[in-house]
Motif scaffolding. Structure first.
Motif, PDB file in Angstrom:
ATOM      1  N   PHE A 117      37.543  31.174  37.455  1.00 29.71           N
ATOM      2  CA  PHE A 117      36.218  32.156  37.144  1.00 29.71           C
ATOM      3  C   PHE A 117      36.467  33.211  38.134  1.00 29.71           C
ATOM      4  O   PHE A 117      36.373  34.417  37.691  1.00 29.71           O
ATOM      5  CB  PHE A 117      35.122  31.344  37.278  1.00 29.71           C
ATOM      6  CG  PHE A 117      34.011  31.971  37.122  1.00 29.71           C
ATOM      7  CD1 PHE A 117      33.309  31.812  35.656  1.00 29.71           C
ATOM      8  CD2 PHE A 117      33.273  32.696  38.004  1.00 29.71           C
ATOM      9  CE1 PHE A 117      32.049  32.600  35.468  1.00 29.71           C
ATOM     10  CE2 PHE A 117      32.244  33.355  37.858  1.00 29.71           C
ATOM     11  CZ  PHE A 117      31.397  33.520  36.470  1.00 29.71           C
TER      12      PHE A 117
ATOM     13  N   ASN B 152      36.918  37.431  36.788  1.00 29.59           N
ATOM     14  CA  ASN B 152      35.626  37.867  36.642  1.00 29.59           C
ATOM     15  C   ASN B 152      35.344  38.465  37.928  1.00 29.59           C
ATOM     16  O   ASN B 152      34.499  37.940  38.899  1.00 29.59           O
ATOM     17  CB  ASN B 152      34.286  36.964  36.393  1.00 29.59           C
ATOM     18  CG  ASN B 152      34.438  36.287  35.042  1.00 29.59           C
ATOM     19  OD1 ASN B 152      34.460  36.800  34.011  1.00 29.59           O
ATOM     20  ND2 ASN B 152      34.790  35.086  35.103  1.00 29.59           N
ATOM     21  N   ASN B 153      36.118  39.659  38.491  1.00 30.76           N
ATOM     22  CA  ASN B 153      36.313  40.113  39.823  1.00 30.76           C
ATOM     23  C   ASN B 153      35.291  41.536  40.132  1.00 30.76           C
ATOM     24  O   ASN B 153      35.338  42.199  40.787  1.00 30.76           O
ATOM     25  CB  ASN B 153      37.738  40.516  40.049  1.00 30.76           C
ATOM     26  CG  ASN B 153      38.436  41.286  38.840  1.00 30.76           C
ATOM     27  OD1 ASN B 153      37.859  41.701  38.005  1.00 30.76           O
ATOM     28  ND2 ASN B 153      39.615  41.612  39.141  1.00 30.76           N
ATOM     29  N   THR B 154      34.588  41.710  38.963  1.00 34.54           N
ATOM     30  CA  THR B 154      33.455  42.713  38.931  1.00 34.54           C
ATOM     31  C   THR B 154      31.943  42.208  38.665  1.00 34.54           C
ATOM     32  O   THR B 154      32.070  40.995  38.119  1.00 34.54           O
ATOM     33  CB  THR B 154      33.716  43.742  38.237  1.00 34.54           C
ATOM     34  OG1 THR B 154      33.621  43.387  36.975  1.00 34.54           O
ATOM     35  CG2 THR B 154      35.337  44.542  38.418  1.00 34.54           C
ATOM     36  N   SER B 155      31.048  42.830  39.252  1.00 35.02           N
ATOM     37  CA  SER B 155      29.741  42.311  38.842  1.00 35.02           C
ATOM     38  C   SER B 155      29.481  42.390  37.378  1.00 35.02           C
ATOM     39  O   SER B 155      28.690  41.423  36.798  1.00 35.02           O
ATOM     40  CB  SER B 155      28.743  43.253  39.586  1.00 35.02           C
ATOM     41  OG  SER B 155      28.787  44.539  39.229  1.00 35.02           O
ATOM     42  N   GLU B 156      30.142  43.394  36.797  1.00 35.98           N
ATOM     43  CA  GLU B 156      29.850  43.328  35.113  1.00 35.98           C
ATOM     44  C   GLU B 156      30.463  42.120  34.494  1.00 35.98           C
ATOM     45  O   GLU B 156      29.861  41.349  33.905  1.00 35.98           O
ATOM     46  CB  GLU B 156      30.532  44.582  34.858  1.00 35.98           C
ATOM     47  CG  GLU B 156      29.600  45.961  34.997  1.00 35.98           C
ATOM     48  CD  GLU B 156      30.148  46.439  36.668  1.00 35.98           C
ATOM     49  OE1 GLU B 156      30.997  45.847  37.027  1.00 35.98           O
ATOM     50  OE2 GLU B 156      29.433  47.226  36.905  1.00 35.98           O
ATOM     51  N   LYS B 157      31.669  41.721  34.784  1.00 33.76           N
ATOM     52  CA  LYS B 157      32.400  40.655  34.254  1.00 33.76           C
ATOM     53  C   LYS B 157      31.662  39.447  34.639  1.00 33.76           C
ATOM     54  O   LYS B 157      31.606  38.418  33.785  1.00 33.76           O
ATOM     55  CB  LYS B 157      34.001  40.789  34.585  1.00 33.76           C
ATOM     56  CG  LYS B 157      34.684  41.884  33.994  1.00 33.76           C
ATOM     57  CD  LYS B 157      36.189  41.528  34.632  1.00 33.76           C
ATOM     58  CE  LYS B 157      36.778  42.773  33.896  1.00 33.76           C
ATOM     59  NZ  LYS B 157      38.358  42.724  34.414  1.00 33.76           N
ATOM     60  N   PHE B 158      31.207  39.254  36.185  1.00 31.22           N
ATOM     61  CA  PHE B 158      30.753  38.269  36.534  1.00 31.22           C
ATOM     62  C   PHE B 158      29.256  37.856  35.704  1.00 31.22           C
ATOM     63  O   PHE B 158      29.241  36.471  35.450  1.00 31.22           O
ATOM     64  CB  PHE B 158      30.259  38.348  37.907  1.00 31.22           C
ATOM     65  CG  PHE B 158      29.390  37.359  38.640  1.00 31.22           C
ATOM     66  CD1 PHE B 158      30.420  36.393  39.359  1.00 31.22           C
ATOM     67  CD2 PHE B 158      28.086  37.352  38.961  1.00 31.22           C
ATOM     68  CE1 PHE B 158      29.517  35.421  40.189  1.00 31.22           C
ATOM     69  CE2 PHE B 158      27.526  36.478  39.316  1.00 31.22           C
ATOM     70  CZ  PHE B 158      27.973  35.419  40.057  1.00 31.22           C
ATOM     71  N   ASN B 159      28.236  38.718  35.513  1.00 31.27           N
ATOM     72  CA  ASN B 159      27.250  38.682  34.840  1.00 31.27           C
ATOM     73  C   ASN B 159      27.537  38.050  33.514  1.00 31.27           C
ATOM     74  O   ASN B 159      26.928  37.382  32.742  1.00 31.27           O
ATOM     75  CB  ASN B 159      26.264  39.955  35.029  1.00 31.27           C
ATOM     76  CG  ASN B 159      25.828  40.007  36.201  1.00 31.27           C
ATOM     77  OD1 ASN B 159      25.180  38.917  36.871  1.00 31.27           O
ATOM     78  ND2 ASN B 159      25.694  41.196  36.716  1.00 31.27           N
TER      79      ASN B 159
ATOM     80  N   ALA C  93      30.181  36.585  32.134  1.00 34.96           N
ATOM     81  CA  ALA C  93      30.555  35.379  32.033  1.00 34.96           C
ATOM     82  C   ALA C  93      29.619  34.395  32.153  1.00 34.96           C
ATOM     83  O   ALA C  93      29.864  33.350  31.541  1.00 34.96           O
ATOM     84  CB  ALA C  93      31.814  35.370  32.864  1.00 34.96           C
TER      85      ALA C  93
END
Length: 385
Positions: free
Chosen positions: A157, A161-168, A170
């Protein structure tokens, strides 16, 4: 010798066995003198003082006068150290054991996280049949294989998802439960996480939008039984708040105030024409809770927290009468005083001693704070601890 179980609770299997049955008091009335200890060097001196106090009390010295003179528990010292009646589980364990194991008027010494207590049990409640239960506990902990599998999922994970956009994105896509926490630089804990200090420090070393990393540059924090991946979503600079930040706080405060007004009106309607607290609770769909030893000199109520408005209300009420709805810090309350005990008049001399001790502590604290400000010290401990 009866055995119950096994049963599963709090991630463990329990087997319970009744060890002994005995007639014991359900509550006791006690008073104490607290000698606060903050360093190892103070312990020996405080222990000697506690032994001396115990000896002079057993020889007939006035406990109330000694409590006013020596106790660092200001809330009870003004009442001669009296803590009133309390049951099992209401006090710290070493103090509770001493109070319940004492004979009536016996004096003993107990050591707790608060310091050294000189404890005198002044009365005991009616004995009731009580059981001492022994437990055999088998904790259910994840195996190494399970931990490796979960860590692998967390690692996958974090890598994807190494940026805040990808994190949210995902979190939404995988229907995960995202938790939000606001922390200050010196905070040691985050609710629900063990040993969270390293996560707080990482947040203050990151930029908004960054995925937080450990000192080994890993995005996965191992906190107790949790693998945590976190993103810094917002940072508030020291100084005056921005309009948007202030707006959010003001809106929350106004919502809280309006909700309290609505609840006060609802509670007043439910209490109209009633003299029984249980009838009011039933009309509001809530429960009646009991609190003991509410004192005007205190600010908190057991189980409710800091509620000075409620304390002020109940300490000025007559017994067996319903109060008006009281808007508190954590809720709206209707109270009924079931019994009142008058504290003994400490006398002018004892009151002077108490005030002098209180002023000494206050003056010492203010002097240290004044020196700290004058020295213009910048506290950077949070960057290293």
């Amino acid at each position: 010798n009866a055995v119950y179980g096994p049963y599963f609770e709090n991630d463990a299997y329990f087997l319970a066995k009744v060890d002994t049955l005995a007639m014991l008091p359900d509550s006791v009335k006690a008073r104490h003198i607290l000698l606060r200890v903050t360093t190892q060097e103070e312990l020996a001196g405080a222990q000697k003082l506690a032994d001396s106090l115990k000896t002079v009390i057993e020889k007939g010295a006035d406990f109330s006068v000694l409590a006013l003179q020596y106790s660092t528990d200001q809330g009870s010292a003004v009442n001669g150290g009296d803590l009133g009646w309390f049951g099992r589980g209401q006090m710290v364990k070493p103090f509770e054991d001493a109070a319940f194991n004492n004979a009536k008027n016996e004096v003993s010494i107990a050591i707790s996280q608060f310091g050294i207590h000189v404890v005198q049990t002044t009365d005991k409640g009616k004995p009731t049949l009580q059981a001492q239960v022994a437990f055999l506990v088998h904790n259910v902990v994840p195996s190494t294989r399970t931990e490796q599998e979960i860590y692998g999922e967390a690692s996958k994970f974090a890598s994807a998802n190494n940026t805040s956009e990808k994190f949210n994105a995902a979190i939404v896509a995988e229907k995960l439960n995202k938790r939000v926490a606001s922390v200050r630089e010196t905070d040691l804990n985050i609710v629900g996480l063990e040993n969270a200090r390293i996560l707080v420090r990482a947040a203050y070393e990151a930029n908004v939008g960054d995925v937080l990393k450990t000192s080994q540059e890993s995005p996965i924090f191992e906190l107790g039984n949790n693998f945590v991946i976190a993103v810094l979503t917002k940072a508030t600079e020291e100084g005056e708040a921005t309009f948007e930040d202030a707006k959010t706080r003001v809106e929350l405060a106004v919502l809280k105030q309006k909700k309290a007004e609505m609840l006060v009106k609802k509670a007043a309607g439910a209490a109209e024409g009633k003299t029984d607290l249980y009838s009011v609770a039933n009309a509001l769909g809530t429960d009646v809770k009991n609190a003991a030893n509410v004192d005007f000199n205190g600010f908190s109520i057991p189980g409710l927290g800091m509620e000075p408005a409620l304390v002020g209300t109940v300490t000025s009420m007559d017994a067996n009468k319903l109060s008006r709805p009281v808007e508190g810090n954590n809720g709206v309350y209707i109270a009924m005083v079931t019994s009142v005990s008058q504290s003994p008049d400490p006398g002018v001399k004892n009151e002077q001693t108490r005030l002098a001790q209180s002023m000494f502590y206050r003056a010492t604290s203010q002097a240290v704070e004044s020196q700290r400000k004058k020295a213009e010290i910048t506290d950077k401990r949070a960057k290293f601890y």
